[in-house]
Design an enzyme around this catalytic site. Structure first.
Site, mmCIF file in Angstrom:
data_model
loop_
_atom_site.group_PDB
_atom_site.id
_atom_site.type_symbol
_atom_site.label_atom_id
_atom_site.label_comp_id
_atom_site.label_asym_id
_atom_site.label_seq_id
_atom_site.Cartn_x
_atom_site.Cartn_y
_atom_site.Cartn_z
ATOM 1 N N GLU A 74 -16.842 1.852 1.109
ATOM 2 C CA GLU A 74 -17.680 3.044 1.117
ATOM 3 C C GLU A 74 -17.335 3.987 -0.040
ATOM 4 O O GLU A 74 -16.186 4.075 -0.475
ATOM 5 C CB GLU A 74 -17.513 3.776 2.443
ATOM 6 C CG GLU A 74 -18.066 2.950 3.588
ATOM 7 C CD GLU A 74 -17.944 3.628 4.939
ATOM 8 O OE1 GLU A 74 -18.912 3.541 5.707
ATOM 9 O OE2 GLU A 74 -16.907 4.232 5.227
ATOM 10 N N CYS B 148 -16.253 10.390 -4.464
ATOM 11 C CA CYS B 148 -15.001 9.926 -3.859
ATOM 12 C C CYS B 148 -15.032 8.403 -3.862
ATOM 13 O O CYS B 148 -15.822 7.779 -3.158
ATOM 14 C CB CYS B 148 -14.911 10.501 -2.449
ATOM 15 S SG CYS B 148 -13.442 9.999 -1.585
ATOM 16 N N CYS C 15 -6.736 -0.726 3.585
ATOM 17 C CA CYS C 15 -5.491 -0.235 2.984
ATOM 18 C C CYS C 15 -4.339 -0.941 3.680
ATOM 19 O O CYS C 15 -4.357 -1.091 4.901
ATOM 20 C CB CYS C 15 -5.388 1.284 3.191
ATOM 21 S SG CYS C 15 -3.983 2.026 2.337
ATOM 22 N N CYS D 143 -1.071 4.932 7.576
ATOM 23 C CA CYS D 143 -0.872 6.337 7.941
ATOM 24 C C CYS D 143 -1.529 6.542 9.303
ATOM 25 O O CYS D 143 -2.672 6.118 9.517
ATOM 26 C CB CYS D 143 -1.486 7.242 6.878
ATOM 27 S SG CYS D 143 -0.767 6.921 5.256
ATOM 28 N N CYS E 26 -12.903 12.883 4.674
ATOM 29 C CA CYS E 26 -11.630 12.240 4.315
ATOM 30 C C CYS E 26 -11.071 11.445 5.472
ATOM 31 O O CYS E 26 -10.960 11.956 6.576
ATOM 32 C CB CYS E 26 -10.541 13.273 4.058
ATOM 33 S SG CYS E 26 -10.729 14.210 2.634
ATOM 34 N N CYS F 247 -5.118 8.079 9.781
ATOM 35 C CA CYS F 247 -6.183 7.659 8.858
ATOM 36 C C CYS F 247 -6.936 6.447 9.391
ATOM 37 O O CYS F 247 -6.321 5.436 9.745
ATOM 38 C CB CYS F 247 -5.573 7.340 7.490
ATOM 39 S SG CYS F 247 -6.772 6.668 6.326
HETATM 40 N N1 SAH Z 1 -4.645 6.344 -0.113
HETATM 41 C C1 SAH Z 1 -4.677 7.534 -0.869
HETATM 42 C C2 SAH Z 1 -6.077 8.053 -1.137
HETATM 43 C C3 SAH Z 1 -7.090 7.989 -0.001
HETATM 44 S S1 SAH Z 1 -6.952 9.070 1.332
HETATM 45 C C4 SAH Z 1 -3.849 8.605 -0.204
HETATM 46 O O1 SAH Z 1 -3.445 8.416 0.931
HETATM 47 O O2 SAH Z 1 -3.599 9.617 -0.858
HETATM 48 C C5 SAH Z 1 -7.488 10.677 0.772
HETATM 49 C C6 SAH Z 1 -6.871 11.824 1.575
HETATM 50 O O3 SAH Z 1 -7.415 11.919 2.904
HETATM 51 C C7 SAH Z 1 -5.375 11.647 1.776
HETATM 52 O O4 SAH Z 1 -4.685 12.854 1.554
HETATM 53 C C8 SAH Z 1 -5.295 11.252 3.216
HETATM 54 O O5 SAH Z 1 -4.012 11.477 3.736
HETATM 55 C C9 SAH Z 1 -6.361 12.095 3.833
HETATM 56 N N2 SAH Z 1 -6.786 11.655 5.163
HETATM 57 C C10 SAH Z 1 -6.709 10.422 5.688
HETATM 58 N N3 SAH Z 1 -7.197 10.419 6.944
HETATM 59 C C11 SAH Z 1 -7.606 11.664 7.226
HETATM 60 C C12 SAH Z 1 -8.240 12.273 8.355
HETATM 61 N N4 SAH Z 1 -8.558 11.571 9.416
HETATM 62 N N5 SAH Z 1 -8.518 13.593 8.276
HETATM 63 C C13 SAH Z 1 -8.246 14.299 7.150
HETATM 64 N N6 SAH Z 1 -7.666 13.773 6.061
HETATM 65 C C14 SAH Z 1 -7.345 12.465 6.090
HETATM 66 FE FE1 SF4 Z 2 -4.075 4.211 3.094
HETATM 67 FE FE2 SF4 Z 2 -5.266 6.058 4.600
HETATM 68 FE FE3 SF4 Z 2 -2.641 6.200 4.170
HETATM 69 FE FE4 SF4 Z 2 -4.345 6.730 2.150
HETATM 70 S S1 SF4 Z 2 -4.126 7.900 4.049
HETATM 71 S S2 SF4 Z 2 -2.496 5.423 2.082
HETATM 72 S S3 SF4 Z 2 -6.012 5.263 2.659
HETATM 73 S S4 SF4 Z 2 -3.719 4.550 5.290
#
Ligand code: SAH
Ligand code: SF4
Length: 410
Positions: free
Chosen positions: A123, A136, A143, A147, A381, A150
């Protein structure tokens, strides 16, 4: 109101489906030298013309946004036909385009498997604002990192995107928004009043960009090439969860703005939220930030901090944050947690977020609270996740090890 076009329906899909011929190699994503070499190797351009022809193609592909050799008018008909026989510059398949009530757009792309077993989907999200339009971009399918807050991290099918696939997200978004010369913006589309429709890029879609370093680097160098797509490096931000060994190279070799997904200010909590912290703990991460090439008050690092109710949102946490970042030219970006089906986390109360932001402001930091956009189409995000097949944990770990070992060439 949310609009959604299912492009898998026959007519609509045919209309947008690129005339992609998967068996033909793409020219998108090659350097100028590689472009010239590809044409010479195919026997369609003599060596002495390679440089000039590469320059012509570059202009058509990246300045004019042409996705068919037939539209390259200053190239002879015969050579266009030869190019078409050997190569493609077509766009990928768009499965779906959704438009949120707030003008945010989300595209679901389908790419060939390239070793992943079956076609994959990713996406890309476009966020229009007053003076800018931000795209974006995803760097991986899913991934390998997990996290805990996420959605992308719950997707098990993972592969790196190719240079072409990363750039195709930008090219297609610009097609769909009428952001190339001589193109019209669709009626009713919400876009910035002036300037380019896509003025900024953030590598904040699906995936960890620094686990796909070489492809991301090549794509961003093409996106910022002054004779082509011409986006300023100051308007490109790469977000990482903290792949410490690649942070210096990001500044040195790509030279874009850096964002760090911090989310916690002590190792115990960060280990839980951003598990890569177990490999590269805060001390190493912060040291890498201090050493980021070009860091100055005019070129700050953005620290992203997701606001999770009763997890990381106390004033003590805010104090910890200020202490941790002391001396680093920084912006702090507070992200209200975006919920997704099945998550155990909740977003902090608004009042708590404001108190947290006030504390940080008083300490002298700009700390914008990122307004959630496109929530109605799950475009905010961390909500991105395509419905691809699940991969077993052992396979994920093996793949992750390969990506690290080969800097993402897996
Ligand atoms: N993998 C990279 C880039 C993609 S995520 C990273 O982790 O930086 C982009 C941003 O969205 C990151 O700061 C991530 O921690 C945040 N993010 C992920 N899941 C989220 C959620 N459910 N609500 C708000 N921010 C989130
Ligand atoms: Fe991967 Fe989501 Fe963690 Fe970014 S925030 S490193 S996309 S698992």
């Amino acid at each position: 109101m949310t609009l959604s076009f299912d492009l898998t329906a026959d007519g609509a899909r045919d209309a947008l489906r690129a005339r992609a011929a998967p068996e033909k190699p793409t020219l998108i994503g090659l350097t100028r030298a590689e472009l010239g070499a590809a044409m010479v190797e195919a026997g369609i351009v003599p060596e002495r013309q390679a440089k000039m022809r590469a320059q012509q193609l570059w202009h058509w592909m990246y300045v004019r946004g042409v996705s068919d050799f037939a539209g390259m008018f200053n190239i002879s008909k015969d050579l266009r036909a030869e190019l078409d026989k050997h190569f493609t510059v077509a766009r990928p398949e768009i499965v779906e385009e959704q438009i949120s009530a707030d003008g945010t757009r989300k595209w679901l792309f389908r790419f060939p498997p390239r070793g992943a077993g079956r076609p994959v989907e990713i996406e890309t999200v476009y966020i229009p604002e007053e003076g800018r339009g931000t795209l974006c971009i995803s760097s991986q399918v899913g991934c390998t990192l997990t996290c805990s807050f996420c959605h992308t991290g719950t997707q098990k099918l993972v592969r790196n995107l190719t240079v072409e696939e990363i750039l195709a997200q930008l090219l297609t978004a610009r097609d769909r928004l009428g952001d190339f010369p001589d193109r019209d913006t669709p009626d009713g589309a919400i876009v910035p009043a002036e300037g380019r429709k896509v003025s900024n890029i953030v590598m904040m879609g699906m995936g960890e960009p620094l686990y796909n370093f070489e492809a991301v680097k090549k794509a961003l160098l093409i996106a910022s090439d002054g004779d082509g797509l011409s986006l300023s490096k100051r308007r490109i931000t790469l977000s990482t969860s903290g792949v410490v060994p690649e942070i210096f190279r990001t500044g040195e070799e790509i030279g874009v703005m850096l964002a760090i997904s911090l989310h916690a200010t002590n190792d115990d909590l960060r280990d839980l939220l951003v598990p890569i912290n177990k490999k590269y703990p805060l001390k190493e991460l912060i040291a890498a930030c201090r050493a980021y090439p070009g860091l100055s008050n005019a070129k700050r690092i953005t620290f992203e901090y997701v606001m999770l109710k009763d997890v990381n949102d106390s004033i003590d946490d805010a104090k910890g944050l200020i202490k941790l970042l002391k001396g680093i030219p920084a912006k702090i970006n507070l992200i209200p947690f975006n919920p997704w089906p099945g998550t155990n986390y909740q977003c902090s109360d608004w009042e708590t977020i404001e108190k947290f932001a006030d504390y940080i402001n008083n300490a002298g930091y700009a700390s914008p609270i990122r307004t959630p956009r496109g929530r109605d189409i799950l475009a905010a995000c961390g909500q991105l996740k395509s419905e691809s097949e699940r991969m077993r944990k052992v396979d994920r770990l093996a793949l992750e090890a390969m990506m690290i070992a080969g800097h993402g060439e897996a």
